[in-house]
Design a protein around this motif. Structure first.
Motif, mmCIF file in Angstrom:
data_model
loop_
_atom_site.group_PDB
_atom_site.id
_atom_site.type_symbol
_atom_site.label_atom_id
_atom_site.label_comp_id
_atom_site.label_asym_id
_atom_site.label_seq_id
_atom_site.Cartn_x
_atom_site.Cartn_y
_atom_site.Cartn_z
ATOM 1 N N UNK A 270 0.825 -1.218 0.000
ATOM 2 C CA UNK A 270 0.000 0.000 0.000
ATOM 3 C C UNK A 270 0.856 1.263 0.000
ATOM 4 N N UNK A 271 2.099 1.143 0.486
ATOM 5 C CA UNK A 271 2.962 2.326 0.583
ATOM 6 C C UNK A 271 4.386 1.929 0.224
ATOM 7 N N UNK A 272 5.055 2.796 -0.508
ATOM 8 C CA UNK A 272 6.443 2.498 -0.857
ATOM 9 C C UNK A 272 7.239 3.798 -0.940
ATOM 10 N N UNK A 273 8.561 3.679 -0.875
ATOM 11 C CA UNK A 273 9.415 4.863 -0.914
ATOM 12 C C UNK A 273 10.651 4.572 -1.743
ATOM 13 N N UNK A 274 10.999 5.513 -2.623
ATOM 14 C CA UNK A 274 12.183 5.335 -3.469
ATOM 15 C C UNK A 274 12.584 6.649 -4.119
ATOM 16 N N UNK A 275 13.773 6.647 -4.706
ATOM 17 C CA UNK A 275 14.261 7.813 -5.451
ATOM 18 C C UNK A 275 13.615 7.816 -6.843
ATOM 19 N N UNK A 276 13.576 8.990 -7.508
ATOM 20 C CA UNK A 276 12.899 9.073 -8.806
ATOM 21 C C UNK A 276 13.397 8.057 -9.847
ATOM 22 N N UNK A 277 14.702 7.769 -9.879
ATOM 23 C CA UNK A 277 15.206 6.851 -10.918
ATOM 24 C C UNK A 277 14.569 5.467 -10.798
ATOM 25 N N UNK A 304 16.119 13.128 -4.855
ATOM 26 C CA UNK A 304 16.309 14.087 -5.942
ATOM 27 C C UNK A 304 14.917 14.662 -6.198
ATOM 28 N N UNK A 305 14.879 15.764 -6.939
ATOM 29 C CA UNK A 305 13.577 16.394 -7.177
ATOM 30 C C UNK A 305 12.656 15.464 -7.965
ATOM 31 N N UNK A 306 11.396 15.464 -7.585
ATOM 32 C CA UNK A 306 10.418 14.631 -8.276
ATOM 33 C C UNK A 306 9.861 15.419 -9.463
ATOM 34 N N UNK A 307 10.031 14.907 -10.676
ATOM 35 C CA UNK A 307 9.528 15.650 -11.834
ATOM 36 C C UNK A 307 8.003 15.671 -11.913
ATOM 37 N N UNK A 323 3.892 11.605 -2.210
ATOM 38 C CA UNK A 323 4.420 12.443 -1.129
ATOM 39 C C UNK A 323 5.843 12.794 -1.542
ATOM 40 N N UNK A 324 6.020 13.998 -2.064
ATOM 41 C CA UNK A 324 7.361 14.436 -2.447
ATOM 42 C C UNK A 324 8.083 14.856 -1.170
ATOM 43 N N UNK A 359 9.456 20.999 -2.360
ATOM 44 C CA UNK A 359 9.936 19.945 -1.454
ATOM 45 C C UNK A 359 9.121 19.898 -0.161
ATOM 46 N N UNK A 360 8.412 20.984 0.157
ATOM 47 C CA UNK A 360 7.408 20.900 1.208
ATOM 48 C C UNK A 360 7.713 21.563 2.533
ATOM 49 N N UNK A 361 6.839 21.237 3.501
ATOM 50 C CA UNK A 361 6.925 21.834 4.842
ATOM 51 C C UNK A 361 7.691 20.904 5.772
ATOM 52 N N UNK A 362 8.404 21.472 6.758
ATOM 53 C CA UNK A 362 9.179 20.613 7.655
ATOM 54 C C UNK A 362 8.303 19.793 8.587
#
Ligand code: AMP
Length: 544
Positions: A270-277, A304-307, A323-324, A359-362
Motif C-alpha cells: 500500500x505504501x512504498x518509498x524510493x528515489x525518482x530513478x 532528488x527532485x520529483x519531476x 508524497x514528495x 519539497x514541502x513543509x518541515x
C-alpha cells in the motif's frame, strides 16, 4: 520545577520489543539474495536480533564498537541492525554502490570490528580485504548450504553465527544519547563523512516520520522500502514501520521495474518509498505492458527532485498519491514533505501539482530558514533564494571523528548545502545544490526546475542542466538529455517544448544528447563529472 514524568530512555530496542509484543505475527516478507521469497514475523525478528546481540557479545563486540553491514534490504539486515544497536554497539551501513576504495576508506575510518555482508558483495570484499584493517570477522548473510568458499577473514554463515546462542539476552541499558547508527555521506568531492545517529535521534525521527502529514504509516499498511537501509536509515522506515507493526516487504537486490511491480502486486503493497530513478523504471514497465497498480495507495519520492511528469503519472494515471519529500543523510534523513495544507484540497489541479513539485513543509522537530552569503535570514516570500539551514534533534551536530570541522553556525544551524526558497505557506523549494548553482548575469538559474520540465517532453528519459562559462553572462545553462529507448527529438524540439514554461533568460543555450547521465551512489545526478565531461563544449552563444 522539574516535571514528574518517568525517565524512559528513547532506545531503538524498545521499538522492536513493542513490535514483537503487539504485532508479533505481522509479516516481514523478503526477496532473498539466494532467490526464493522468505517470510518471517516481528516476533521471530525480535528473537533472532537478540541472538545476533548475544553472538556479537560472545565475539567480544562491546558498547560503542562499530559493526558494518554491506547488505540489501532483507529480514536478516533488519535483525542485524536491531541486534547490533540492542547490544549498545553501532550499526554502520555501508553503501555498496560506492567505489571499492571508498568502501575500504569508510570501513577503516569507522573502525568496523565485524562486518555482515550479503552474498552479493563477497567478491568485492575479497578484492579489498587486504586494505580492511579493523575487521576481525566477516559474517555472510546466508546459511551453510549457500555459503561460498571465501578467503575473507574468519568468514562464517550468518545462520551458523547465530545458531550457537539462544535468545536469552537483555538489551543494553543505555543513555538515549548513545550512538546507535552510522552512515557516511556519499561525498561527491573529498572523502565521505560519517553521520552518527543516536538512539534518541532515531526514535524521535521514527515518531516524527510516522505523523499523519509525514509518511503517516499505519498498522494495516504493507510497506515496501525500496530505498535501501544503507541510504540514511531507509528514510526512517526501519524504525517507523515496527513502531506501528506494519507489514514490511523487503525487495533484496532486485529493484528493476518488473521485480518491483511483482512485489507490489503479490504482497498487496500500500505504501512504498524510493528515489525518482527507481520510480522511472516502474512507470516505464507499467506503460510498456499496459499494467495497473491495484493496491498501492501512496509513494514517497525523494533523494532528488520529483519531476512533474512523475506526479502526473502516479496520481493521474494510476491513482497513487505522491508524497514528495526532501532530506539528507545528516537529517536522519527526512526534512520536509509536500503535503497539502487545509484549504488547498479544492485548488485547481494545476495549482496542486505546483505545490507538490515543491519539497514541502518541515516535519515537527525540523527548524528551517534560508540565509544570504552574510548569514542574513531571507524573507519567506517564495521568491528570495538562500542557503537552506536546519536545526533539530535528529540533525547532525558534527561528523564522525570531527571530519569537516565545525559544521554548526553560532545559532546551532546546519548548512544543508542546498539553495532554496520558502513560500508564505511554509513550503520550501530547492533550486539547486549550492555548488551546482548557475549564475547568469548575477542572477541564479534553477537547474532543477529546467530539468523537471525537460523530462516532461515525451522523448526525454532523463535531463541534467549544468552551467558552462560564458564571456558575457559568466555562466549559461547547457541541457544534457538522455532520450527514451526508440524515441527521437532534436535540440530545437526540446527548446520549443520548454518555451513558455520557464523564464526566457533561463532557456538553455544548447542541448546535448548522451547515452547515460552519471549518478552518485545514492542515485543523484553527478554534476561534477558532467561539468568535467562538457568542459570543452562551446555554447553557440559564447562566440558573441
Ligand atoms: P543524501 O544525503 O545522499 O540523501 O543527499 C541529500 C541531498 O539530496 C539534499 O541535500 C538535496 O540536495 C538532495 N535532495 C534530497 N531530496 C530532494 C528532493 N526532493 N528534491 C531535490 N533535491 C533533493
Amino acid at each position: 520545577m522539574r516535571g514528574l514524568m518517568q525517565d524512559w530512555s528513547l532506545l531503538t530496542s524498545k521499538i522492536l520489543d513493542h513490535a514483537a509484543l503487539y504485532y508479533g505475527d505481522r509479516e516481514i516478507v523478503s526477496r532473498s539474495i539466494e532467490g526464493p521469497m522468505h517470510r518471517t514475523t516481528y516476533s521471530e525478528i525480535h528473537s533472532r536480533a537478540r541472538r545476533v546481540a548475544k553472538a556479537l557479545a560472545r565475539e567480544g563486540v562491546r558498547e560503542g564498537d562499530r559493526v558494518g553491514t554491506l547488505a540489501w534490504n532483507s529480514w536478516r539486515h533488519l535483525e542485524a541492525w536491531y541486534g547490533i544497536a540492542g547490544l549498545g554497539a553501532v550499526y554502520h551501513t555501508i553503501n555498496p554502490r560506492l567505489f571499492p576504495e571508498q568502501i575500504a576508506y569508510i570501513a577503516n575510518h569507522a573502525e568496523d570490528k565485524l562486518l555482515f555482508t550479503d552474498l552479493t558483495f563477497v567478491p568485492l570484499l575479497e578484492k579489498i580485504a587486504s586494505h580492511l584493517t579493523s575487521i576481525e570477522r566477516f559474517v555472510v548473510m546466508t546459511d551453510a548450504a549457500h555459503m561460498p568458499k571465501t578467503s575473507l577473514k574468519k568468514a562464517m554463515a550468518y545462520e551458523d553465527f547465530i545458531a550457537g546462542v539462544d535468545d536469552d539476552f537483555d538489551w543494553a541499558t543505555l543513555d538515549e544519547n548513545a550512538a546507535c547508527g552510522l552512515c557516511y555521506t556519499s561525498g561527491t568531492t573529498g572523502n565521505p563523512k560519517g553521520v552518527l545517529y543516536s538512539h534518541r535521534s532515531n526514535v524521535l525521527h521514527g515518531l516524527a516520520a510516522n505523523s499523519a502529514d509525514a509518511l503517516g504509516l499505519r498498522n494495516r499498511d504493507t510497506i515496501l522500502p525500496i530505498v535501501p537501509m544503507f541510504h540514511a536509515n531507509a528514510w526512517a522506515i526501519a524504525f517507523a514501520a515496527p513502531m506501528i507493526g506494519a507489514k514490511l516487504v523487503m525487495p533484496g537486490m532486485k529493484l528493476d521495474g518488473p521485480s518491483v511491480y511483482e512485489l507490489i502486486e503479490t504482497e498487496k503493497v500500500t505504501f512504498s518509498a524510493a528515489v525518482p530513478t527507481v520510480w522511472l523504471m516502474l512507470l516505464q514497465h507499467l506503460e510498456q505492458n499496459n499494467l495497473k497498480l491495484s493496491t498501492l495507495k501512496r509513494v514517497a519520492i525523494g533523494g532528488s527532485a520529483c519531476p512533474q511528469s512523475m506526479i502526473e503519472a502516479f496520481e493521474g494515471k494510476y491513482g497513487v498519491e505522491v508524497c514528495h519529500a526532501w532530506g539528507m543523510t545528516e537529517m536522519s534523513p527526512i526534512g520536509t514533505l509536500a503535503m497539502m495544507k487545509a484549504g488547498m484540497e479544492d485548488l485547481p489541479h494545476a495549482e496542486r501539482i505546483k505545490i507538490k513539485l515543491k519539497q514541502g513543509r518541515p516535519i515537527f522537530t525540523v527548524e528551517m530558514k534560508i540565509v544570504d552569503d552574510d548569514n542574513k535570514e531571507q524573507p519567506r516570500d517564495g521568491k528570495a533564494f538562500g542557503r537552506l539551514k536546519v536545526r533539530g534533534p535528529a540533525i547532525a551536530s558534527g561528523y564522525m571523528k570531527g571530519e569537516g570541522g565545525q559544521v554548526l553556525d553560532a545559532e546551532g544551524f546546519f548548512d544543508t548545502g542546498d539553495v532554496a526558497t520558502i513560500d508564505p505557506d511554509g513550503f520550501m523549494q530547492i533550486t539547486d545544490r549550492a555548488k551546482d548553482v548557475i549564475k547568469s548575469g548575477g542572477e541564479w538559474i534553477s537547474s532543477i526546475e529546467i530539468e523537471n520540465f525537460a523530462v516532461g517532453h515525451p522523448a526525454v528519459a532523463e535531463a541534467a542542466v549544468i552551467g558552462l562559462p560564458h564571456p558575457k553572462w559568466d555562466e549559461r545553462p547547457l541541457l544534457v538529455c538522455v532520450l527514451k529507448k526508440g524515441a527521437s527529438a532534436t535540440a530545437a524540439d526540446i527548446l520549443a517544448y520548454l518555451d513558455g514554461k520557464i523564464a526566457k533568460w533561463w532557456m538553455p543555450d544548447d542541448v546535448a544528447f548522451v547515452d547515460e547521465i552519471p549518478h552518485t551512489a545514492t542515485g543523484k545526478i553527478q554534476k561534477v563529472t558532467l561539468r568535467e565531461q562538457f568542459k570543452a563544449h562551446k555554447l553557440p552563444t559564447a562566440a558573441e
